[in-house]
Write a protein that holds these residues in place. Structure first.
Motif: not given
Lengths: 673, 333
Positions: A527-529, A531
């Motif tokens: 998910k952080d990639i 975002e």
């Protein structure tokens, strides 16, 4: 009936009466009228009336007195009054006659006056007529005045003396004009002669030209045969002039952006890069047909209009078909296209075909990669060399799915095209670098009315683009080979990269597959990639699985089209004694950092095609270290699953208690960063 | 919750690398300036960023106010701890401590005032310095870290006066006892040791747990000391070396500070927790980092409007809490 007898009249009353001397035998009262004086007649009349009144009064008187003897007096008076009556009658007659005479005279005079009047009118009319004629005559312009005669001085200078007759003409303007007209006539005759001469000359010359033209046209086939004969010599000397000449011939029919591309590319190919060869494909006749003169097409139009009217009465084409036709018309390609063949080091060739969309004023490209030997495509490498995606994002963000010309949007709205994306498979990709190579520059801020192809823009981008294209093809081919190996579970590390890893690596790569973009976004550890915006839809996504014993490490890989200058990004999820990702285990985070952030160490020798494989190998090494340095849980019975074999100076360091992930060469131990 | 689709910004090589760096950044340490208006944060790449708290807390704060005023490369390795004197910023990471003038630091391109390395025994690997402690009475600095010793350095002369040995594994944190000149140190070996600065000897040892670490110690006020990490956050009574309250949190607690004499907010996982003395959880506020490593309380008297708690950890963001009920905003590298 008796004619009036001439008779004598007696005038009983006093007064001289003079009778006119009578010539004839009859009595004429008319003549008498002339002699008598009307005034005296008037007096007579008044006197007679008085007498009558007197007599009547006397009679009245007498009658009123009555008596017998009165009768004679009455009688007398009666006779007198009768006489007076007769006088009155005569006077009346005379008055009438006078009146008539007066009238007759007046009438006569009037008639005379009328006659004179008429004469006067006639004369006046004639005068007017004559005056008009005079004015006409005076106004008459002789044709000779319209002729521009030469000026007097010139006339006297030029005209021969027998025409000019100076002595005569100087004094007499009429003669002068005549002389001048003569001279004019003379000159005109001379000029007419000259004209005829010139015409005949011209005819002669035209004939000569014809002859020479024929001669030249007969020359052309002979020259052609000479050219043909020289072809083997050209080939022998490696100077394909003929071929180049033909190319340039065809190039004249190219639309401007393709022409710019062709010229710049040929120049670049000849000057800097022998591996680039440029050719023109397509039908020249169709290209010529695009510029048919309008009269022909007008005739066609009127015919077709008539035809169309007939057909529309029978059957109207559906709205959808009409729209479809309009779309096809809008997306029409120019019949000519430019072909590039870029040869890379390992004998693989990148074939690029550039098209020009006439109505949209953009260029598109279709790509194909052929290799020297037949490639067996591993399953995961399907997209690497596919024509659709091999050139995607050659420059960052240049995905080629949208038209670069902002004016096209309005055109699309008219025919109901949402985006060019649906048509790129057929038409080719409108990458921005393609537009730049064609010299087309679409400034983002203000849409321009006409964008013209600019040579300098193309020239400035040619070299970098060609180099990037070659790098792209080579890196993709390298990946292709590597994927074949990865799918079999072998991480192909070249010998010059062996120093990056310890000799013994126990963890093994067991799986390497492609995953779809949506699947990548659904994974919980990526998910952080997503975002941060590093996981767009132009990237390629893969899943690798590394195993050792019971530990399974999943690695989701984002492969940017700009590999290998842009590194692949890894996200890890370890399944061993629970699930560990970077959100709950700092060491997993450190492993990701080792692979993602410290990628520059793993690039290997230029052109750094080994980056991905080195990253995968490092991942295996990191998993080894992680598992072996895990502290033993006393509550669980039995020996450690992974005995420590790696040499580490310290197991934990720093406030976050990191494991030693950094490999030191050549000493061969692990330490912390 | 719906995840917003991020904007597709064309990312070149430099932007991708920067984005990756930020994704993998860890902020280990923070320190507040003597005027109270600035916050320094040190990360794992060795960079120190100075944030302007007064600008970020003011009413006209924009997005740029949440970015650092200046960022500079301080160390080669991670900056594990920082501390401020009334004029200097001291930062320590891989083996050496450097000093910077607060006045200079706000200008770009500042150079360190001095740097010193404590005498290490081994030279194979340079040990890290995990904790710095100022002893104002002696005007000295205590460093502790990877070589399992506490080194004392005189701030005026820069010489290392003492080396206190006793830990068997590396030291995580230090704390100073107010009343008596005693220093507490917590280490990887699971023990909290008290040292007397005058005699340079170990006075007391508290075995917190046999295995795990105590992450940090709260600045000890009177008797209690709080130890984090280990299996649980615990409040100890120092004199008797017995635990008074065990806070029911899962390990590990990463950082703990005292606040207004109440048991401190502690960072665990991604939340800042506030405790009562009795052991109950008063508030739990999630932060923006997946794991918190550093909490800092700005109690400088010169800037009462900047009295905030800042928390940083496994991300490039520093969370700012104006009151302990919610997270106000985040500063970002």
């Amino acid at each position: 009936m008796h004619h009036l007898k001439p008779q004598k009249t007696f005038t009983p009353y006093p007064g001289p009466l003079s009778l006119p001397p009578q010539e004839g035998k009859y009595y004429s009262e008319e003549a008498e009228v002339d002699l008598r004086d009307p005034g005296r007649d008037y007096e007579l009349y008044k006197y007679t009336c008085q007498e009558l009144q007197r007599l009547m009064a006397e009679i009245q008187d007498l009658k009123s007195r009555g008596g017998k003897d009165m009768a004679i007096e009455i009688e007398e008076r009666r006779i007198q009054s009768c006489v007076h009556f007769m006088t009155l009658k005569k006077l009346n007659r005379l008055a009438h006659i006078r009146l008539k005479k007066g009238r007759d005279q007046t009438h006569e005079a009037k008639q005379k006056v009328d006659a004179y009047h008429l004469q006067l009118q006639n004369l006046l009319y004639e005068v007017m007529h004559l005056q008009k004629e005079i004015t006409k005559c005076l106004e008459f312009k002789s044709k000779h005045e319209e002729i521009d005669l030469v000026s007097l001085e010139e006339f006297y200078n030029e005209a021969p003396p027998d025409i000019s007759k100076a002595e005569v003409t100087m004094g007499d303007p009429h003669q002068q004009t005549l002389a001048r007209l003569d001279w004019e006539l003379e000159q005109r005759k001379r000029l007419a002669d000259k004209y005829r001469e010139c015409l005949s000359n011209k005819e002669k010359i035209l004939k000569e030209i014809e002859v020479k033209k024929e001669y030249l046209s007969s020359l052309q086939p002979r020259l052609n045969s000479i050219m043909q004969a020289s072809l083997p010599v050209q080939e022998y000397l490696f100077m394909p002039f003929d071929q180049a000449h033909k190319q340039y011939e065809t190039a004249r029919h190219l639309p401007p952006p393709l022409y710019v591309l062709f010229v710049q590319a040929t120049a670049y190919g000849q000057a800097c890069d022998k591996t680039l060869s440029v050719a023109i494909e397509g039908s020249v006749d169709e290209a010529k047909a695009l510029f048919k003169p309008p009269e022909d097409s007008q005739d066609d139009e009127s015919d077709s209009d008539a035809e169309e009217e007939q057909t529309t009465k029978r059957r109207r084409p559906t709205l959808g078909v009409q729209l479809d036709d309009k779309r096809k018309e809008m997306l029409k390609r120019h019949p000519l296209s430019v072909m590039f063949d870029l040869k890379c080091k390992d004998d693989s060739v990148l074939h690029l075909t550039f098209y020009y969309l006439m109505n949209l004023n953009i260029m598109t490209v279709k790509a194909k990669v052929t290799t020297a030997t037949e490639l067996i495509t591993p399953i995961s490498a399907g997209d690497l060399l596919s024509p659709d995606s091999v050139l995607s994002c050659l420059f960052p963000g240049d995905h080629g799915k949208k038209t670069p010309n902002p004016a096209n949007q309005y055109q699309f709205d008219k025919v109901g095209i949402l985006t060019l994306r649906d048509y790129v498979l057929d038409l080719g990709h409108p990458y921005l670098w393609v537009q730049k190579l064609g010299g087309l520059h679409f400034p983002k801020e203000q849409p321009q009315h006409t964008v013209i192809a600019d040579h300098s823009l193309s020239a400035s981008h040619m070299e970098t683009t060609m180099k990037l294209l070659k790098t792209r093809v080579q890196s993709r081919l390298a990946l292709h080979k590597q994927f074949a190996s990865l799918e079999h579970g072998i991480v192909p590390v070249t010998s010059d990269c062996q120093y990056l890893f310890p000799a013994k690596v126990v963890s093994r790569l067991v799986k390497w597959v492609t995953i779809a973009h949506e699947d990548y976004m659904e994974l919980h550890f990526t998910k952080d990639i997503v975002e941060v915006g590093l996981a767009g839809d132009t990237n390629l996504y893969y899943m690798a699985l590394v195993e050792r014993g019971t530990a399974k490490l999943q690695a989701a890989v984002v492969l940017n089209p700009g590999y290998s200058s842009i590194p692949p990004i890894f996200r890890l999820c370890l399944n061993w004694k629970g699930e560990k990702t970077n959100s709950n285990d700092d060491n997993i985070r450190a492993m990701e950092s080792e692979v993602n952030v410290c990628y520059k160490e793993l690039c290997g020798p230029r052109p750094s095609h080994q980056l991905l494989t080195n990253q995968l190998q490092r991942l295996c090494v990191l998993l080894d270290v992680y598992l072996e340095t895990e502290s033993h849980d006393d509550s669980v019975e039995g020996p450690k699953e992974f005995p420590q074999e790696k040499m580490c100076l310290r197991l934990f360091r720093g406030p976050s208690r990191m494991k030693p992930f950094k490999y030191n060469h050549p000493q061969g131990f692990f330490s912390h960063r | 919750m719906e995840r917003a689709v991020p904007l597709a910004v064309p990312l070149g090589q430099a932007e991708v690398f920067q984005a990756l760096q930020r994704l993998h950044m860890t902020i280990f340490s923070q320190s507040v300036s003597p005027c109270g208006k600035f916050l320094a944060a040190g990360n794992n790449y060795g960079q120190i960023a100075i944030f302007s708290l007064s600008a970020a807390l003011s009413s006209e704060a924009k997005e740029e106010s949440k970015k650092p005023v200046v960022t500079f490369q301080a160390h080669d390795g991670p900056v594990y701890s920082m501390v401020s004197t009334d004029r200097h910023l001291l930062s320590a990471g891989d083996g050496e401590v450097k000093a910077w003038l607060w006045v200079e630091v706000l200008k770009k391109g500042c150079k360190e005032l001095w740097h010193r390395q404590p005498p290490y025994r081994t030279s194979l690997e340079v040990p890290e310095i995990n904790a710095l402690l100022l002893v104002p009475k002696e005007n000295s600095l205590i460093l502790a870290g990877g070589d399992c010793q506490l080194h004392t350095m005189d701030l005026e002369t820069g010489t290392f006066t003492r080396a206190l040995r006793g830990h068997t594994d590396y030291i995580h944190c230090l704390a100073l006892r107010e009343r008596s000149p005693e220093v507490l140190s917590g280490g990887e070996d699971g023990a909290v040791r008290l040292w007397d600065l005058r005699t340079a000897k170990e006075v007391q040892t508290i075995e917190v747990y046999k295995h795990e670490v105590s992450e940090t110690l709260g600045p000890v006020r009177c008797r209690p000391a709080v130890c984090g990490g280990g299996p649980a956050l615990t409040l100890w009574h120092l004199r008797s070396s017995t635990p008074t309250t065990i806070f029911p949190m899962r390990a590990p607690q990463k950082h703990v500070t005292f606040y207004q004499d109440l048991p401190p907010p502690s960072g665990q996982g991604c939340c800042v927790n506030q405790w009562q003395l009795s052991g109950e959880l008063k508030a739990q506020v999630p932060g923006s980092s997946p794991g918190l490593l550093s909490l800092s309380l700005n109690q400088q008297p010169a800037a009462p409007e900047c009295k905030v708690l800042t928390a940083a950890g496994n991300s490039c963001r520093v969370d700012v809490f104006t009151n302990l009920g919610y997270r106000a905003f985040s500063l970002s590298f």
